[in-house]
Design a protein around this motif. Structure first.
Motif, PDB file in Angstrom:
ATOM      1  N   ILE A 224       4.916  -4.696  -1.181  1.00 43.05           N
ATOM      2  CA  ILE A 224       4.701  -4.804   0.276  1.00 43.05           C
ATOM      3  C   ILE A 224       3.271  -5.261   0.581  1.00 43.05           C
ATOM      4  N   LYS A 225       2.339  -4.825  -0.254  1.00 41.92           N
ATOM      5  CA  LYS A 225       0.936  -5.214  -0.044  1.00 41.92           C
ATOM      6  C   LYS A 225       0.742  -6.712  -0.299  1.00 41.92           C
ATOM      7  N   ASN A 226       1.478  -7.240  -1.301  1.00 50.40           N
ATOM      8  CA  ASN A 226       1.312  -8.656  -1.692  1.00 50.40           C
ATOM      9  C   ASN A 226       2.560  -9.479  -1.393  1.00 50.40           C
ATOM     10  N   ILE A 227       3.279  -9.111  -0.329  1.00 45.91           N
ATOM     11  CA  ILE A 227       4.572  -9.759  -0.042  1.00 45.91           C
ATOM     12  C   ILE A 227       4.450 -11.279   0.087  1.00 45.91           C
TER      13      ILE A 227
ATOM     14  N   PHE B  59       3.311   2.346   4.876  1.00 43.21           N
ATOM     15  CA  PHE B  59       3.958   2.702   3.605  1.00 43.21           C
ATOM     16  C   PHE B  59       3.135   3.777   2.889  1.00 43.21           C
ATOM     17  N   LYS B  60       1.822   3.544   2.821  1.00 38.21           N
ATOM     18  CA  LYS B  60       0.907   4.472   2.132  1.00 38.21           C
ATOM     19  C   LYS B  60       0.901   5.836   2.842  1.00 38.21           C
ATOM     20  N   LYS B  61       0.914   5.784   4.175  1.00 41.66           N
ATOM     21  CA  LYS B  61       0.918   7.028   4.966  1.00 41.66           C
ATOM     22  C   LYS B  61       2.182   7.841   4.657  1.00 41.66           C
ATOM     23  N   GLY B  62       3.336   7.124   4.602  1.00 48.34           N
ATOM     24  CA  GLY B  62       4.606   7.792   4.316  1.00 48.34           C
ATOM     25  C   GLY B  62       4.628   8.424   2.938  1.00 48.34           C
TER      26      GLY B  62
ATOM     27  N   THR C  62      -0.188  -8.076  10.070  1.00 52.46           N
ATOM     28  CA  THR C  62       1.124  -7.411  10.050  1.00 52.46           C
ATOM     29  C   THR C  62       1.375  -6.775   8.691  1.00 52.46           C
ATOM     30  N   VAL C  63       1.119  -7.543   7.625  1.00 48.31           N
ATOM     31  CA  VAL C  63       1.340  -7.027   6.260  1.00 48.31           C
ATOM     32  C   VAL C  63       0.431  -5.824   5.997  1.00 48.31           C
ATOM     33  N   GLN C  64      -0.804  -5.913   6.467  1.00 46.76           N
ATOM     34  CA  GLN C  64      -1.764  -4.815   6.285  1.00 46.76           C
ATOM     35  C   GLN C  64      -1.268  -3.548   7.008  1.00 46.76           C
ATOM     36  N   LYS C  65      -0.704  -3.743   8.208  1.00 43.44           N
ATOM     37  CA  LYS C  65      -0.177  -2.617   8.994  1.00 43.44           C
ATOM     38  C   LYS C  65       1.018  -1.976   8.268  1.00 43.44           C
TER      39      LYS C  65
ATOM     40  N   LYS D 188       6.553   2.319  -6.640  1.00 40.39           N
ATOM     41  CA  LYS D 188       6.516   1.043  -7.367  1.00 40.39           C
ATOM     42  C   LYS D 188       6.562  -0.155  -6.411  1.00 40.39           C
ATOM     43  N   LEU D 189       6.988   0.114  -5.156  1.00 37.64           N
ATOM     44  CA  LEU D 189       7.122  -0.984  -4.184  1.00 37.64           C
ATOM     45  C   LEU D 189       5.831  -1.237  -3.412  1.00 37.64           C
ATOM     46  N   GLU D 190       4.819  -0.372  -3.616  1.00 33.48           N
ATOM     47  CA  GLU D 190       3.593  -0.525  -2.826  1.00 33.48           C
ATOM     48  C   GLU D 190       2.939  -1.893  -3.057  1.00 33.48           C
ATOM     49  N   LEU D 191       2.875  -2.294  -4.321  1.00 33.74           N
ATOM     50  CA  LEU D 191       2.251  -3.600  -4.621  1.00 33.74           C
ATOM     51  C   LEU D 191       3.037  -4.755  -4.018  1.00 33.74           C
TER      52      LEU D 191
END
Length: 304
Positions: A96-99, A15-18, A7-10, A91-94
């Motif tokens: 969401i990736k490591n939530i 996020f990256k696509k957006g 789920t987190v990976q999805k 700045k939020l990518e990390l």
């Protein structure tokens, strides 16, 4: 890989696509991606099921959803003073990736979107059973329901040469108990033949005018994709929702849909079906035998 990691990976991929769309200047696609992801995160935050996320993690997911909506709003309104920049969102990518392991302070002073029960199709029935159990146990219904967010209708997309945009005016819906519906509104979504979202869902403002067996909306909905770009087998769904005070949640009462061959200028009347909403259109059951329908009016905008 566990389900929660998938789920987190999805979420991270979405996020990256957006942000990629955003940085390439494909703003319509970026807004779509941001809003669909924000909705997924809000659903997780508001889920009452046994969760794989701690309360702190849910709070951060809610704040990420808020930032996605803020960036989306900035892209739609270039005059906005409250601009939320792409570089800030990145700045939020990390996070969401490591939530699952993130334990620092959230970088922006934002609050999660106010709680509002967002129910998946079919969830209302389960909640109704739970509510009846509560009533039997003597639980009162004095708890205040969080106010519903106002309508989330989006502006018309920019025109493109030889491309067609669709405006649907929701005129009214016919229901035998129209006068008893509290805070009625309509959710509009565009789905492919497998029931997958092609656009962010939009909610109308709450309808205030009721007359006999009709609830009047008189509101325009701008479909967020050019008609030529809709895949074969796609459909536009209209879910009628209303608040149930005894059960303290917003429920889907019925739904209707319009297929691609029904897109033509002028008025159209479409049938209402029983919940739960069947986005794949496989097992449809009419809501009533009475002549009660959803009344719409379509306008096509083509840039020659």
């Amino acid at each position: 890989m566990s389900d929660v990691n998938k789920t987190v990976q999805k979420w991270h991929a979405s996020f990256k696509k957006g942000t990629d769309f955003d940085s390439w200047g494909q703003l319509v696609e970026a807004i779509d991606e941001y809003q669909i992801l924000a909705r997924q995160l809000q659903k997780e935050v508001q889920s009452t099921n046994l969760s794989d996320f701690t309360e702190e993690q849910k709070k951060n997911l809610g704040k990420i959803a808020t930032c996605l909506e803020m960036r989306s709003a900035s892209l739609q309104c270039t005059q906005s003073k409250e601009e939320f920049k792409l570089e800030d969102l990145k700045k939020l990518e990390l996070i969401i990736k490591n939530i699952l392991t993130y334990n620092k302070e959230f970088p922006f002073d934002v609050q999660p979107v106010p709680l509002r029960k967002i129910l998946a199709p079919g969830e209302e029935e389960n909640l109704e059973l739970e509510a009846e159990d509560d009533a039997a146990a003597g639980a009162g219904s004095t708890e205040a329901f969080p106010p519903r967010a106002p309508g989330t209708l989006l502006p018309r997309l920019p025109s493109e040469p030889r491309m067609t945009l669709l405006t649907i005016r929701i005129e009214k819906i016919g229901l035998k108990d129209a006068g008893q519906c509290i805070d009625p509104y309509m959710s509009i979504s565009v789905k492919d033949m497998n029931g997958v979202d092609l656009n962010p869902m939009q909610d109308t403002p709450v309808a205030t005018r009721k007359e006999d067996t009709y609830i009047h909306f008189s509101v325009d909905v701008e479909i967020q994709r050019h008609i030529e770009k809709l895949p074969k087998g796609a459909a536009i769904f209209f879910e009628f929702k209303h608040y149930k005070p005894k059960k303290r949640f917003t429920s889907t009462k019925c739904f209707a849909f319009m297929e691609m061959d029904e897109i033509k200028p002028g008025p159209i009347v479409i049938e209402l079906y029983k919940k739960p909403t069947d986005f794949k259109r496989k097992k449809l059951q009419l809501l009533t035998k009475k002549p009660l329908y959803l009344h719409l009016h379509q306008t096509l905008h083509k840039d020659s």
